[in-house]
Design a protein around this motif. Structure first.
Motif, PDB file in Angstrom:
ATOM      1  N   GLY A   1      -6.416   3.238  -4.524  1.00  0.00           N
ATOM      2  CA  GLY A   1      -5.696   2.323  -3.651  1.00  0.00           C
ATOM      3  C   GLY A   1      -4.729   3.064  -2.743  1.00  0.00           C
TER       4      GLY A   1
ATOM      5  N   GLU B   1       0.829  -1.210   0.000  1.00  0.00           N
ATOM      6  CA  GLU B   1       0.000   0.000   0.000  1.00  0.00           C
ATOM      7  C   GLU B   1       0.864   1.261   0.000  1.00  0.00           C
ATOM      8  OE1 GLU B   1      -0.382  -2.559   1.897  1.00  0.00           O
ATOM      9  OE2 GLU B   1      -2.447  -3.299   1.703  1.00  0.00           O
TER      10      GLU B   1
ATOM     11  N   THR C   1      -8.203   4.379  -8.939  1.00  0.00           N
ATOM     12  CA  THR C   1      -6.967   5.028  -8.508  1.00  0.00           C
ATOM     13  C   THR C   1      -6.600   6.189  -9.425  1.00  0.00           C
ATOM     14  OG1 THR C   1      -6.191   2.904  -7.614  1.00  0.00           O
ATOM     15  CG2 THR C   1      -4.561   4.638  -7.902  1.00  0.00           C
TER      16      THR C   1
ATOM     17  N   LYS D   1     -11.410   1.607   5.015  1.00  0.00           N
ATOM     18  CA  LYS D   1     -11.984   0.296   5.367  1.00  0.00           C
ATOM     19  C   LYS D   1     -12.093   0.136   6.872  1.00  0.00           C
ATOM     20  CE  LYS D   1     -11.342  -4.673   4.666  1.00  0.00           C
ATOM     21  NZ  LYS D   1     -10.469  -5.726   4.060  1.00  0.00           N
TER      22      LYS D   1
ATOM     23  N   ALA E   1      -9.301   7.673  -1.537  1.00  0.00           N
ATOM     24  CA  ALA E   1      -9.723   6.292  -1.307  1.00  0.00           C
ATOM     25  C   ALA E   1     -11.240   6.157  -1.287  1.00  0.00           C
ATOM     26  CB  ALA E   1      -9.135   5.774   0.002  1.00  0.00           C
TER      27      ALA E   1
ATOM     28  N   LYS F   1      -6.778   3.325   1.570  1.00  0.00           N
ATOM     29  CA  LYS F   1      -7.760   2.237   1.513  1.00  0.00           C
ATOM     30  C   LYS F   1      -7.946   1.555   2.866  1.00  0.00           C
ATOM     31  CE  LYS F   1      -8.994  -1.680  -1.445  1.00  0.00           C
ATOM     32  NZ  LYS F   1      -8.561  -2.511  -2.601  1.00  0.00           N
TER      33      LYS F   1
ATOM     34  N   GLY G   1     -12.414   4.909  -4.617  1.00  0.00           N
ATOM     35  CA  GLY G   1     -11.835   3.670  -5.127  1.00  0.00           C
ATOM     36  C   GLY G   1     -10.346   3.691  -5.350  1.00  0.00           C
TER      37      GLY G   1
END
Length: 280
Positions: A236, A92, A155, A244, A231, A240, A234
């Protein structure tokens, strides 16, 4: 009165939606043409940073830190990269680094020439200033709305939003650096027969380089600040796991992602500050 306000608001929303639909229907190929170079650059950088062995990346960052800011930052960079690897955020982090590098490249390609033109022409600077004011005062989340409408999600769309968000500082500081060059230096160069291009290349740009590097530093920091926000559409990278973790109330995951962003930001900030001081 309230009914009239509601009807006006509804009509305004419909007018804006119709305008966006018209743009997408009639200029889809142009928007894809804008998106294509960013997409290809991002894919190449993302592949490269994730393909290269982590030890090579760590050595390179530590060398840059030592070269521009000294031994202490090199040690801090080494510890930072080890921590990021230990918390399993390396992939990441490399995607985030690719996003930042892609954003900075396009901001520099667009922003430095615009800053030079604004620094050499008061009229052009006056035309550009309202747009820069609007770009800097618009909340970061608002950038996501037109980007999603015109470029979909992903991204690449996140990087496009980051480019627009991070562009004003490098334009303003490049313009400031060009304007701060002492007029006597320019007069001396012209007196010795230098052309305007030679004056720009050999006098104004070298003297303005510290300001340009400061603009580059601010662009990098603003790009990092958009990582989490991007993020949401969508993108990355380190944003992210933060999004999340917040959505699933996994505070540990969000904290790990957030700490990794902070550590990476500190390393990049110190390295670029050191570059600016060397240039000075």
């Amino acid at each position: 009165m309230e009914l009239d306000d509601f009807i006006f608001r509804k009509e305004s929303i419909k007018a804006i939606q119709d305008a966006v639909d018209w743009l997408v229907a009639n200029f889809r190929s142009e928007f894809q043409l804008i998106k294509w170079p960013v997409d290809q650059t991002l894919k190449g950088l993302d592949f490269f940073f994730n393909w290269v062995h982590p030890v090579v990346i760590v050595i390179l960052l530590c060398f840059l830190a030592w070269r521009f800011s000294g031994r202490l930052l090199a040690v801090f960079t080494l510890v930072t990269m080890i921590i990021i690897g230990m918390v399993d955020m390396w992939s990441e982090s490399m995607t985030t680094l690719a996003m930042i590098a892609c954003s900075v490249v396009f901001c520099a390609v667009v922003g430095i020439p615009l800053g030079i033109m604004a620094g050499r022409s008061a009229r052009f600077e006056g035309i550009l200033r309202p747009f820069l004011d609007a770009m800097q005062t618009t909340p970061a989340f608002v950038y996501l709305v037109p980007v999603v409408m015109l470029f979909s999600i992903g991204t690449t769309a996140g990087v496009l939003a980051t480019i627009v968000f991070a562009l004003p500082p490098i334009i303003r500081l490049t313009c400031l650096g060009i304007r701060q060059v002492h007029p006597e230096l320019i007069e001396a160069a012209l007196a010795f027969g230098a052309t305007p291009w030679q004056v720009l290349r050999k006098v104004q740009l070298p003297m303005a380089m510290p300001a340009i590097m400061a603009g580059l530093n601010q662009t990098i920091m603003m790009s990092l600040s958009m990582v989490v926000i991007a993020a949401l559409i969508g993108a990355g990278g380190l944003g992210k796991p933060v999004v999340k973790g917040l959505n699933t109330l996994d505070i540990g995951l969000a904290a790990v992602g957030g700490v990794s962003i902070v550590l990476l930001a500190m390393v990049l900030d110190r390295i670029t500050q050191g570059m600016g001081q060397k240039k000075r």
